[in-house]
Design a protein around this motif. Sequence first.
Motif, PDB file in Angstrom:
ATOM      1  N   SER A 324      -2.544  -6.796  -2.398  1.00 52.86           N
ATOM      2  CA  SER A 324      -2.561  -6.836  -0.352  1.00 52.86           C
ATOM      3  C   SER A 324      -3.430  -5.865  -0.886  1.00 52.86           C
ATOM      4  CB  SER A 324      -1.208  -5.582  -0.480  1.00 52.86           C
ATOM      5  OG  SER A 324      -1.179  -3.898  -0.720  1.00 52.86           O
ATOM      6  N   ASP A 325      -3.893  -5.916   0.660  1.00 55.38           N
ATOM      7  CA  ASP A 325      -5.643  -5.515   0.990  1.00 55.38           C
ATOM      8  C   ASP A 325      -5.339  -3.869   1.686  1.00 55.38           C
ATOM      9  OD1 ASP A 325      -4.455  -5.489   3.276  1.00 55.38           O
ATOM     10  OD2 ASP A 325      -6.116  -6.804   4.237  1.00 55.38           O
ATOM     11  N   GLU A 326      -3.960  -3.564   1.150  1.00 53.80           N
ATOM     12  CA  GLU A 326      -4.321  -2.029   1.758  1.00 53.80           C
ATOM     13  C   GLU A 326      -5.118  -1.162   1.243  1.00 53.80           C
ATOM     14  OE1 GLU A 326      -1.492   1.063   3.168  1.00 53.80           O
ATOM     15  OE2 GLU A 326      -1.569  -0.885   3.370  1.00 53.80           O
ATOM     16  N   PRO A 327      -5.930  -0.511   1.862  1.00 51.52           N
ATOM     17  CA  PRO A 327      -7.085   0.480   1.580  1.00 51.52           C
ATOM     18  C   PRO A 327      -6.002   1.473   0.691  1.00 51.52           C
ATOM     19  CG  PRO A 327      -7.223   0.910   3.912  1.00 51.52           C
ATOM     20  CD  PRO A 327      -5.458  -0.164   3.517  1.00 51.52           C
ATOM     21  N   GLU A 328      -7.710   1.646  -0.685  1.00 51.45           N
ATOM     22  CA  GLU A 328      -6.833   2.320  -1.594  1.00 51.45           C
ATOM     23  C   GLU A 328      -6.640   4.345  -0.992  1.00 51.45           C
ATOM     24  OE1 GLU A 328      -9.090   4.409  -5.361  1.00 51.45           O
ATOM     25  OE2 GLU A 328      -8.753   2.409  -5.187  1.00 51.45           O
ATOM     26  N   ARG A 330      -5.954   5.326   1.856  1.00 51.28           N
ATOM     27  CA  ARG A 330      -4.796   5.784   2.718  1.00 51.28           C
ATOM     28  C   ARG A 330      -3.181   5.868   1.665  1.00 51.28           C
ATOM     29  NH1 ARG A 330      -2.949   1.665   7.033  1.00 51.28           N
ATOM     30  NH2 ARG A 330      -5.203   1.776   7.843  1.00 51.28           N
ATOM     31  N   ILE A 331      -3.362   4.708   0.956  1.00 47.69           N
ATOM     32  CA  ILE A 331      -2.280   4.602  -0.217  1.00 47.69           C
ATOM     33  C   ILE A 331      -2.698   6.689  -0.930  1.00 47.69           C
ATOM     34  CG2 ILE A 331      -1.339   4.269  -2.192  1.00 47.69           C
ATOM     35  CD1 ILE A 331      -2.365   1.310  -1.604  1.00 47.69           C
ATOM     36  N   ALA A 358       1.263  -0.124  -4.166  1.00 45.99           N
ATOM     37  CA  ALA A 358       1.414   0.000  -3.515  1.00 45.99           C
ATOM     38  C   ALA A 358       0.747  -1.195  -2.973  1.00 45.99           C
ATOM     39  CB  ALA A 358       1.457   0.949  -2.532  1.00 45.99           C
ATOM     40  N   ARG A 359      -0.182  -1.791  -3.807  1.00 46.70           N
ATOM     41  CA  ARG A 359      -0.917  -2.392  -3.652  1.00 46.70           C
ATOM     42  C   ARG A 359       0.152  -4.178  -4.828  1.00 46.70           C
ATOM     43  NH1 ARG A 359      -7.004  -0.640  -4.915  1.00 46.70           N
ATOM     44  NH2 ARG A 359      -6.165  -0.383  -6.709  1.00 46.70           N
ATOM     45  N   TYR A 383       6.867   7.335  -2.006  1.00 46.65           N
ATOM     46  CA  TYR A 383       5.638   6.781  -1.376  1.00 46.65           C
ATOM     47  C   TYR A 383       6.529   5.669  -0.395  1.00 46.65           C
ATOM     48  CZ  TYR A 383       2.236   3.270  -0.180  1.00 46.65           C
ATOM     49  OH  TYR A 383       1.455   2.775   0.267  1.00 46.65           O
ATOM     50  N   GLN A 387       6.762   5.059   3.864  1.00 48.30           N
ATOM     51  CA  GLN A 387       6.168   3.930   4.279  1.00 48.30           C
ATOM     52  C   GLN A 387       7.145   2.988   5.448  1.00 48.30           C
ATOM     53  OE1 GLN A 387       2.811   3.053   4.664  1.00 48.30           O
ATOM     54  NE2 GLN A 387       2.655   5.411   2.663  1.00 48.30           N
ATOM     55  N   HIS A 479       8.106  -5.914  -2.726  1.00 48.09           N
ATOM     56  CA  HIS A 479       7.716  -5.258  -4.110  1.00 48.09           C
ATOM     57  C   HIS A 479       8.662  -5.088  -5.343  1.00 48.09           C
ATOM     58  CE1 HIS A 479       3.933  -3.813  -1.864  1.00 48.09           C
ATOM     59  NE2 HIS A 479       4.251  -3.673  -0.532  1.00 48.09           N
TER      60      HIS A 479
END
Length: 757
Positions: A324-328, A330-331, A358-359, A383, A387, A479
Amino acid sequence: MASVAGYVEKIKYRNEENGYSILSVSGGGEEFVLVGTFPVIEEGEYIQAEGVMKVHPVYGEQLQVESYEAKTPEDRESVLRYLSSGAVKGIGEALAKRIVKKFKNDTLRILEEEPERLSEVKGISDRMAAEIGAQILEKKEMRDAMLFLTKYGISMNLSVKLYRRYGDAIYGIIRDNPYRLADDVTGIGFRIADDIARRAGIEADSEFRIRSGILYVLSQAGGQGHMYLPEEILLRRTAELLGIPEEGMRVQLSDLQMDRKIVMKKMPPEAVPDTDPSWIRMDPESREFPEEQIPEDRWAVYPSGAYFTELNTAAMLHDLDLRSDEPEERILKALSQVEESEGIIFDDQQRLAVLEAARSGLLILTGGPGTGKTTTINAIIRYFERQGAEILLAAPTGRAAKRMTEATGHEARTIHRLLEISGMPADEEDRKPGTLTGMHFARNEEMPLEADCVIIDEVSMVDIYLMNSLLKAVSPGTHLILVGDSNQLPSVGPGNVLRDLISSGCFNVVRLNRIYRQAAESDIVVNAHRMIDGDPIDLSKRSRDFLFIRQEDPDGVLQIMLSLVRDKLPKYVDAPVNELQIMTPMRKGVLGVENLNRFLQGVMNPPAPGKPEKELNGILFRVGDKVMQIKNDYHRGVYNGDIGILTMINSFAETLTVIFDDDREVEYSYGDTEELELAYAITIHKSQGSEYPAVVIPVWPGPRMLLTRNLIYTAVTRARSCVAMVGAPRCFFDMVANTQELRRYTGLAERVKELYA
């Protein structure tokens, strides 16, 4: 051998599925009780039987029938008695009298050869005559088939199963290719089919025999954990089994491949094991394969079901491995909020694990005891909770799932229950397994799990078939986090899933290797890591939780273990005796499971007046015994390794009742007790996924292939509060030094690499 002859007065009991019956028979002015398999005997028939006369504690003297013959009623009185008994549906006493009055001594011939003439009797229509004739014919055909099959040494019980499966086709199968039975019918393996074939006059080098022998050897290899066998090893083992030369067998391999029974896959040099002296030897210094030793073609031979399961598993893992392109940032911010709310600070590897979970669509989390796997799992759960994700937790066994629930505060289920297991219909169950016999998962590719995150613990225990079923139920985009210790023993079933996934180098793997302060105070944890690292262990050190008691006499070992588990450890670890566990590497020998259980049963649950007991399958079961389920039983919902207490033996109903750890009460018929064994002592293999307050281990010389580092490591890490080893220190050190564990022939890592290439 006793014999009885007489008329069947009453069928006291009959199991319609397998024909097991209890008959009351009168003959010579006496009454007898016959017990055995009589699928086509009816009341009123005349029977001659042979067997062993035994005394039942409740029902008295009974003949346990080993062979019998039903005699055709010949005189008018016998025919009337037979027809009046209700053996033929639609004929009662009054109608039987009219039939016999009409046809006299010719009655039985009319019934068998000209049943349409029954319509000449008042009260019998043409349709009814046809139905009666069909019944008589069916009984005669089955009786003839039973007599035919018993000539080939086939038991009555198995004969019933075969006739119901094949009908009249069984004659041709026995004559032409009895080995087909081994392919088709549960309960008939190669050896039974081979014995039938020998009696039927099949040649030793028959193509049917060779092909069946090859499939049998592959099947046996699957039982040892292998997915395939190298061609050379397969042919050698088959030749040894059949007692014929290897020459010509490759033709049968080709035929089996054409019939899609097997798959032959070329193996790359690096996939060839160097731990099997029957295979190619790697040079220990250069770690290369001498060219003159490498045959031009190195082939792995798979049962086709095993190969396609492996291939499909690799493909589904590949499809789940999304990024995923979830920003680091934010995680990590969300993780900081978890740290603040939980009052803990995660280390770098734990943070990396949450970040990758998460990614990534697929994450493998591995580490030894005390390295914070549970803390990391909880961090991942918290975590995903933040979400708003739907989270599911599971483990391979009930005990492991219970531990996971207690550690996380979230309900964890067995993988089987997560996938909503149900039994297959009986007729399907009798068919040979493709992968998972006798069960069906409601959750699959058509009805996947409704979850955003699925976490599976103790993955080292998961075999290839269960992993394949799990992956079918996980949709891409979910996931999937696989957690386990790759230094544990591999699964009981085929494959080496966790190690193969890690060794493929294709997936995200986070290794936890820091031992935390609280865990570092435990010698169990510290010494477990010393084992894996090959560091020295001081057995003379005084320890609260890692004890080694030297004893050079096996009888002395027995007495010390008994004293520990019965008298000393329950108070020391504050746990009941039944929760403590003796574990041993072996089944045979004075310190093997079988002898230990006999000894421990005698002193921990001795016989007493009014305490029922029953010997079944060579095991004496007694009310109060600690017992273990040794096979997965999907209908009863009990699985390999589940432990319980035997609470009732019902000699009238011929059943045993066991209450398992989760308070489930399960009833077994006497015939089903091959699924149970005593569990005062268990093999270390059976302990996988379990944790006990205290573990006691005999450490004694035995077969080197059994006494390995990962075996003793697995045993030691099953203890929560204390592990006590009793025996010879030199044997302990030999086990820790023995890293030559049995190689499993598996190709999952290769299948994964092929997809990523």
